[in-house]
Enzyme design. Sequence first.
Site, PDB file in Angstrom:
ATOM      1  N   SER A  29       0.831  -1.208   0.000  1.00 24.69           N
ATOM      2  CA  SER A  29       0.000   0.000   0.000  1.00 24.69           C
ATOM      3  C   SER A  29       0.860   1.250   0.000  1.00 24.69           C
ATOM      4  O   SER A  29       1.784   1.380   0.813  1.00 24.69           O
ATOM      5  CB  SER A  29      -0.894   0.045   1.243  1.00 24.69           C
ATOM      6  OG  SER A  29      -1.872  -0.945   1.155  1.00 24.69           O
ATOM      7  N   GLU A  85     -10.324  -8.918   0.528  1.00 22.26           N
ATOM      8  CA  GLU A  85     -11.110  -8.519  -0.639  1.00 22.26           C
ATOM      9  C   GLU A  85     -12.036  -9.655  -1.076  1.00 22.26           C
ATOM     10  O   GLU A  85     -12.846  -9.473  -1.985  1.00 22.26           O
ATOM     11  CB  GLU A  85     -10.178  -8.134  -1.789  1.00 22.26           C
ATOM     12  CG  GLU A  85      -9.393  -6.866  -1.513  1.00 22.26           C
ATOM     13  CD  GLU A  85      -8.300  -6.639  -2.552  1.00 22.26           C
ATOM     14  OE1 GLU A  85      -8.612  -6.051  -3.589  1.00 22.26           O
ATOM     15  OE2 GLU A  85      -7.160  -7.062  -2.316  1.00 22.26           O
ATOM     16  N   MET A 210      -1.817  -6.995   6.842  1.00 19.01           N
ATOM     17  CA  MET A 210      -2.881  -7.846   6.278  1.00 19.01           C
ATOM     18  C   MET A 210      -2.445  -8.534   4.980  1.00 19.01           C
ATOM     19  O   MET A 210      -3.283  -8.839   4.131  1.00 19.01           O
ATOM     20  CB  MET A 210      -4.128  -6.986   6.001  1.00 19.01           C
ATOM     21  CG  MET A 210      -4.592  -6.143   7.174  1.00 19.01           C
ATOM     22  SD  MET A 210      -5.967  -5.091   6.727  1.00 19.01           S
ATOM     23  CE  MET A 210      -5.978  -3.947   8.131  1.00 19.01           C
ATOM     24  N   SER A 211      -1.141  -8.751   4.830  1.00 16.95           N
ATOM     25  CA  SER A 211      -0.666  -9.344   3.560  1.00 16.95           C
ATOM     26  C   SER A 211       0.602 -10.153   3.812  1.00 16.95           C
ATOM     27  O   SER A 211       0.869 -10.572   4.933  1.00 16.95           O
ATOM     28  CB  SER A 211      -0.377  -8.214   2.552  1.00 16.95           C
ATOM     29  OG  SER A 211       0.723  -7.452   2.992  1.00 16.95           O
ATOM     30  N   ASN A 234       2.107   3.520  10.888  1.00 18.68           N
ATOM     31  CA  ASN A 234       1.426   3.966  12.120  1.00 18.68           C
ATOM     32  C   ASN A 234       1.847   3.077  13.282  1.00 18.68           C
ATOM     33  O   ASN A 234       2.327   1.962  13.072  1.00 18.68           O
ATOM     34  CB  ASN A 234      -0.102   3.859  11.954  1.00 18.68           C
ATOM     35  CG  ASN A 234      -0.542   2.453  11.551  1.00 18.68           C
ATOM     36  OD1 ASN A 234      -0.472   2.094  10.370  1.00 18.68           O
ATOM     37  ND2 ASN A 234      -0.941   1.674  12.518  1.00 18.68           N
TER      38      ASN A 234
HETATM   39  N1  HPA Z   1      -2.665  -2.939  11.198  1.00 16.55           N
HETATM   40  C1  HPA Z   1      -2.843  -3.771  10.140  1.00 16.55           C
HETATM   41  N2  HPA Z   1      -2.488  -3.451   8.908  1.00 16.55           N
HETATM   42  C2  HPA Z   1      -1.894  -2.256   8.713  1.00 16.55           C
HETATM   43  C3  HPA Z   1      -1.677  -1.355   9.769  1.00 16.55           C
HETATM   44  C4  HPA Z   1      -2.085  -1.721  11.075  1.00 16.55           C
HETATM   45  O1  HPA Z   1      -1.923  -0.974  12.060  1.00 16.55           O
HETATM   46  N3  HPA Z   1      -1.083  -0.252   9.226  1.00 16.55           N
HETATM   47  C5  HPA Z   1      -0.941  -0.492   7.892  1.00 16.55           C
HETATM   48  N4  HPA Z   1      -1.437  -1.707   7.587  1.00 16.55           N
END
Ligand code: HPA
Length: 273
Positions: A29, A85, A210-211, A234
Amino acid sequence: MTQEVDRSVSAIKAAYKGDFPKVALILGSGLGKFGDIMDIDTIISYDQIPDFPQPTVAGHAGRLLIGKVGKTPLVCMQGRMHLYEGHPADKLAISIRTFKRLGVEKLIITNAAGSLHLDMPAGSIMRIDDHVNMSGHNPLIGLNDDNFGPRFFDMTEAYDPDMRDKLAHSAKALNIHLHSGVYVQLTGPNFETPAEIRMLGKLGIDAVGMSTVQECLVARHCGIAVAGVSLITNLGAGLSPTPLSHEETLTEAEKAFGDISRLLVHFIDGLSA
Ligand code: HPA
Protein backbone atom coordinates in the site's frame (compact mmCIF):
# COMPACT_ATOMS: atom_id res chain seq x y z
CA MET A 1 -4.65 -24.48 -10.39
CA THR A 2 -2.16 -25.80 -12.97
CA GLN A 3 -4.49 -24.73 -15.78
CA GLU A 4 -4.91 -21.26 -14.31
CA VAL A 5 -1.14 -20.88 -14.04
CA ASP A 6 -0.69 -22.20 -17.62
CA ARG A 7 -3.16 -19.63 -18.95
CA SER A 8 -1.47 -16.80 -17.03
CA VAL A 9 1.99 -17.86 -18.25
CA SER A 10 0.75 -17.90 -21.87
CA ALA A 11 -0.88 -14.46 -21.56
CA ILE A 12 2.33 -12.95 -20.16
CA LYS A 13 4.49 -14.64 -22.80
CA ALA A 14 2.18 -13.27 -25.51
CA ALA A 15 2.56 -9.73 -24.13
CA TYR A 16 6.29 -9.86 -23.35
CA LYS A 17 8.69 -11.67 -25.64
CA GLY A 18 11.99 -10.91 -23.86
CA ASP A 19 13.82 -12.92 -21.22
CA PHE A 20 11.67 -12.87 -18.11
CA PRO A 21 13.30 -11.26 -15.02
CA LYS A 22 14.56 -13.52 -12.24
CA VAL A 23 13.62 -11.00 -9.55
CA ALA A 24 10.03 -10.05 -8.65
CA LEU A 25 8.80 -7.26 -6.39
CA ILE A 26 5.35 -6.90 -4.84
CA LEU A 27 4.50 -3.31 -3.98
CA GLY A 28 2.53 -2.73 -0.78
CA SER A 29 0.00 0.00 0.00
CA GLY A 30 1.25 3.45 -0.94
CA LEU A 31 4.34 2.09 -2.71
CA GLY A 32 2.83 1.91 -6.20
CA LYS A 33 4.83 4.98 -7.20
CA PHE A 34 7.93 2.79 -7.25
CA GLY A 35 6.86 2.06 -10.82
CA ASP A 36 7.91 5.63 -11.73
CA ILE A 37 11.50 4.83 -10.72
CA MET A 38 11.69 1.71 -12.85
CA ASP A 39 13.01 1.69 -16.34
CA ILE A 40 9.85 0.08 -17.76
CA ASP A 41 9.84 -2.02 -20.89
CA THR A 42 6.33 -3.52 -20.81
CA ILE A 43 3.17 -2.95 -18.77
CA ILE A 44 0.59 -5.72 -18.56
CA SER A 45 -2.68 -4.93 -16.85
CA TYR A 46 -3.93 -7.77 -14.62
CA ASP A 47 -7.16 -7.83 -16.59
CA GLN A 48 -5.11 -8.98 -19.61
CA ILE A 49 -4.02 -12.01 -17.60
CA PRO A 50 -6.86 -14.49 -17.18
CA ASP A 51 -7.06 -15.86 -13.64
CA PHE A 52 -4.97 -13.10 -11.99
CA PRO A 53 -7.28 -11.82 -9.23
CA GLN A 54 -8.04 -8.09 -9.60
CA PRO A 55 -7.10 -5.78 -6.72
CA THR A 56 -9.96 -3.60 -5.48
CA VAL A 57 -8.19 -1.38 -2.95
CA ALA A 58 -7.23 2.29 -3.43
CA GLY A 59 -3.50 2.56 -4.02
CA HIS A 60 -3.26 -0.86 -5.73
CA ALA A 61 -3.22 -0.30 -9.49
CA GLY A 62 -3.31 -3.88 -10.79
CA ARG A 63 -0.49 -3.88 -13.33
CA LEU A 64 2.59 -5.96 -13.97
CA LEU A 65 5.61 -3.81 -14.80
CA ILE A 66 8.50 -5.50 -16.57
CA GLY A 67 11.76 -3.61 -16.87
CA LYS A 68 14.92 -2.84 -14.92
CA VAL A 69 16.05 -1.21 -11.69
CA GLY A 70 19.68 -0.26 -12.09
CA LYS A 71 21.19 -3.24 -13.87
CA THR A 72 18.73 -5.79 -12.52
CA PRO A 73 15.81 -6.98 -14.66
CA LEU A 74 12.68 -6.85 -12.51
CA VAL A 75 9.03 -7.77 -12.70
CA CYS A 76 6.94 -5.69 -10.38
CA MET A 77 3.38 -6.27 -9.15
CA GLN A 78 1.96 -2.78 -8.89
CA GLY A 79 -1.00 -3.71 -6.76
CA ARG A 80 -1.65 -6.86 -4.80
CA MET A 81 -4.66 -8.88 -3.81
CA HIS A 82 -5.63 -9.42 -0.19
CA LEU A 83 -7.69 -12.05 1.59
CA TYR A 84 -10.07 -9.42 2.92
CA GLU A 85 -11.11 -8.52 -0.64
CA GLY A 86 -12.73 -11.93 -0.77
CA HIS A 87 -10.08 -13.61 -2.91
CA PRO A 88 -9.81 -17.22 -1.75
CA ALA A 89 -6.33 -17.89 -0.38
CA ASP A 90 -5.45 -20.34 -3.16
CA LYS A 91 -6.16 -17.70 -5.84
CA LEU A 92 -3.38 -15.61 -4.32
CA ALA A 93 -1.01 -18.42 -5.29
CA ILE A 94 -1.59 -17.94 -9.04
CA SER A 95 0.64 -14.90 -9.52
CA ILE A 96 3.57 -16.35 -7.56
CA ARG A 97 3.34 -19.72 -9.29
CA THR A 98 3.11 -17.97 -12.65
CA PHE A 99 6.35 -16.13 -11.78
CA LYS A 100 7.95 -19.43 -10.80
CA ARG A 101 7.06 -20.96 -14.16
CA LEU A 102 8.47 -17.89 -15.91
CA GLY A 103 11.80 -18.33 -14.12
CA VAL A 104 11.62 -16.01 -11.10
CA GLU A 105 14.13 -17.02 -8.40
CA LYS A 106 13.85 -14.17 -5.89
CA LEU A 107 10.76 -12.40 -4.56
CA ILE A 108 10.82 -9.13 -2.64
CA ILE A 109 7.60 -8.54 -0.73
CA THR A 110 6.79 -5.07 0.63
CA ASN A 111 3.86 -3.95 2.73
CA ALA A 112 2.53 -1.16 4.90
CA ALA A 113 2.31 -2.19 8.54
CA GLY A 114 1.48 -1.03 12.04
CA SER A 115 4.25 -1.02 14.64
CA LEU A 116 4.20 -2.60 18.07
CA HIS A 117 7.04 -0.40 19.31
CA LEU A 118 7.02 3.28 20.23
CA ASP A 119 10.63 3.46 19.06
CA MET A 120 9.65 2.19 15.59
CA PRO A 121 7.16 4.95 14.67
CA ALA A 122 5.51 5.88 11.38
CA GLY A 123 8.15 6.34 8.69
CA SER A 124 10.36 3.52 9.98
CA ILE A 125 11.44 0.69 7.71
CA MET A 126 11.53 -2.87 9.05
CA ARG A 127 13.23 -5.83 7.44
CA ILE A 128 11.05 -8.90 7.97
CA ASP A 129 13.16 -11.63 9.57
CA ASP A 130 10.32 -14.03 10.28
CA HIS A 131 6.55 -14.11 10.34
CA VAL A 132 3.56 -15.47 12.21
CA ASN A 133 0.52 -16.58 10.22
CA MET A 134 -2.51 -15.48 12.21
CA SER A 135 -4.68 -15.02 9.15
CA GLY A 136 -6.48 -18.31 9.64
CA HIS A 137 -5.79 -19.03 5.94
CA ASN A 138 -3.18 -20.85 3.94
CA PRO A 139 -3.04 -20.83 0.14
CA LEU A 140 -1.52 -24.32 0.13
CA ILE A 141 -4.52 -26.05 1.71
CA GLY A 142 -5.96 -28.67 -0.62
CA LEU A 143 -4.39 -31.32 -2.82
CA ASN A 144 -0.68 -30.64 -3.07
CA ASP A 145 0.62 -29.84 -6.55
CA ASP A 146 3.91 -31.76 -6.59
CA ASN A 147 4.96 -29.84 -9.71
CA PHE A 148 5.53 -26.84 -7.49
CA GLY A 149 6.78 -28.31 -4.23
CA PRO A 150 6.38 -30.97 -1.56
CA ARG A 151 3.32 -31.40 0.66
CA PHE A 152 5.30 -30.49 3.78
CA PHE A 153 8.06 -27.95 3.56
CA ASP A 154 10.47 -26.14 5.84
CA MET A 155 9.98 -22.51 6.89
CA THR A 156 13.08 -22.17 9.11
CA GLU A 157 14.69 -19.53 6.90
CA ALA A 158 11.52 -18.27 5.25
CA TYR A 159 13.22 -14.90 4.67
CA ASP A 160 16.43 -15.60 2.83
CA PRO A 161 19.53 -14.98 5.01
CA ASP A 162 21.64 -13.73 2.11
CA MET A 163 19.01 -11.20 1.03
CA ARG A 164 18.55 -10.13 4.68
CA ASP A 165 22.29 -9.39 4.82
CA LYS A 166 22.12 -7.52 1.53
CA LEU A 167 19.23 -5.38 2.80
CA ALA A 168 21.27 -4.48 5.88
CA HIS A 169 24.27 -3.69 3.68
CA SER A 170 22.18 -1.41 1.42
CA ALA A 171 20.65 0.39 4.42
CA LYS A 172 24.13 0.96 5.87
CA ALA A 173 25.50 2.22 2.58
CA LEU A 174 22.61 4.70 2.32
CA ASN A 175 22.67 5.69 6.00
CA ILE A 176 19.06 4.55 6.42
CA HIS A 177 18.06 3.10 9.78
CA LEU A 178 16.71 -0.40 9.13
CA HIS A 179 14.77 -2.11 11.92
CA SER A 180 14.28 -5.85 11.79
CA GLY A 181 11.60 -8.00 13.30
CA VAL A 182 8.69 -10.37 13.13
CA TYR A 183 5.64 -9.57 11.00
CA VAL A 184 2.20 -10.99 11.67
CA GLN A 185 -0.57 -11.25 9.10
CA LEU A 186 -4.12 -10.89 10.35
CA THR A 187 -7.02 -11.16 7.92
CA GLY A 188 -8.28 -7.59 8.21
CA PRO A 189 -10.01 -5.59 6.85
CA ASN A 190 -10.40 -3.90 10.23
CA PHE A 191 -7.37 -2.53 12.00
CA GLU A 192 -6.71 -4.31 15.30
CA THR A 193 -8.25 -3.47 18.64
CA PRO A 194 -5.91 -2.16 21.36
CA ALA A 195 -6.38 -5.52 23.15
CA GLU A 196 -5.23 -7.38 20.04
CA ILE A 197 -2.20 -5.13 19.76
CA ARG A 198 -1.31 -5.76 23.43
CA MET A 199 -1.65 -9.50 22.82
CA LEU A 200 0.56 -9.36 19.71
CA GLY A 201 3.18 -7.42 21.66
CA LYS A 202 3.26 -10.13 24.32
CA LEU A 203 3.70 -12.75 21.61
CA GLY A 204 6.89 -11.15 20.35
CA ILE A 205 5.43 -9.54 17.24
CA ASP A 206 7.05 -6.36 15.93
CA ALA A 207 4.78 -5.31 13.05
CA VAL A 208 1.24 -6.14 11.99
CA GLY A 209 -0.44 -6.12 8.61
CA MET A 210 -2.88 -7.85 6.28
CA SER A 211 -0.67 -9.34 3.56
CA THR A 212 2.72 -10.90 2.77
CA VAL A 213 2.50 -14.19 4.68
CA GLN A 214 0.33 -15.89 2.04
CA GLU A 215 2.71 -14.82 -0.71
CA CYS A 216 5.75 -15.93 1.27
CA LEU A 217 4.19 -19.36 1.85
CA VAL A 218 3.52 -19.94 -1.85
CA ALA A 219 6.98 -18.72 -2.81
CA ARG A 220 8.82 -20.88 -0.28
CA HIS A 221 6.76 -23.92 -1.26
CA CYS A 222 8.04 -23.65 -4.84
CA GLY A 223 11.61 -22.73 -3.85
CA ILE A 224 11.63 -18.99 -4.57
CA ALA A 225 13.87 -17.07 -2.13
CA VAL A 226 11.99 -14.32 -0.28
CA ALA A 227 12.93 -10.93 1.16
CA GLY A 228 10.37 -8.86 3.09
CA VAL A 229 10.28 -5.16 3.92
CA SER A 230 7.58 -3.38 5.96
CA LEU A 231 7.02 0.32 5.75
CA ILE A 232 5.67 1.37 9.13
CA THR A 233 2.77 3.75 8.56
CA ASN A 234 1.43 3.97 12.12
CA LEU A 235 1.75 2.75 15.65
CA GLY A 236 -0.67 -0.09 16.41
CA ALA A 237 -4.12 0.72 17.80
CA GLY A 238 -3.92 1.89 21.40
CA LEU A 239 -0.28 2.94 20.96
CA SER A 240 -1.31 5.43 18.27
CA PRO A 241 -2.51 8.82 19.52
CA THR A 242 -5.09 8.95 16.70
CA PRO A 243 -7.63 6.50 15.22
CA LEU A 244 -6.22 4.45 12.31
CA SER A 245 -7.31 4.86 8.71
CA HIS A 246 -6.29 3.79 5.22
CA GLU A 247 -5.78 7.48 4.37
CA GLU A 248 -3.15 7.65 7.14
CA THR A 249 -1.50 4.54 5.68
CA LEU A 250 -1.28 6.16 2.26
CA THR A 251 -0.16 9.58 3.58
CA GLU A 252 2.58 8.12 5.78
CA ALA A 253 3.73 5.80 2.99
CA GLU A 254 3.97 8.83 0.71
CA LYS A 255 6.13 10.66 3.30
CA ALA A 256 8.49 7.71 3.78
CA PHE A 257 8.56 6.82 0.10
CA GLY A 258 11.95 8.48 -0.49
CA ASP A 259 13.85 6.30 1.98
CA ILE A 260 12.21 2.98 1.18
CA SER A 261 12.50 3.51 -2.57
CA ARG A 262 16.21 4.39 -2.26
CA LEU A 263 16.71 1.26 -0.17
CA LEU A 264 14.88 -0.94 -2.66
CA VAL A 265 16.74 0.51 -5.65
CA HIS A 266 20.16 -0.07 -4.02
CA PHE A 267 19.19 -3.56 -2.89
CA ILE A 268 17.65 -4.64 -6.22
CA ASP A 269 20.53 -3.18 -8.22
CA GLY A 270 22.92 -5.25 -6.10
CA LEU A 271 21.02 -8.50 -6.68
CA SER A 272 22.39 -8.95 -10.17
CA ALA A 273 26.00 -8.50 -8.99
N1 HPA B 1 -2.66 -2.94 11.20
C1 HPA B 1 -2.84 -3.77 10.14
N2 HPA B 1 -2.49 -3.45 8.91
C2 HPA B 1 -1.89 -2.26 8.71
C3 HPA B 1 -1.68 -1.36 9.77
C4 HPA B 1 -2.08 -1.72 11.07
O1 HPA B 1 -1.92 -0.97 12.06
N3 HPA B 1 -1.08 -0.25 9.23
C5 HPA B 1 -0.94 -0.49 7.89
N4 HPA B 1 -1.44 -1.71 7.59
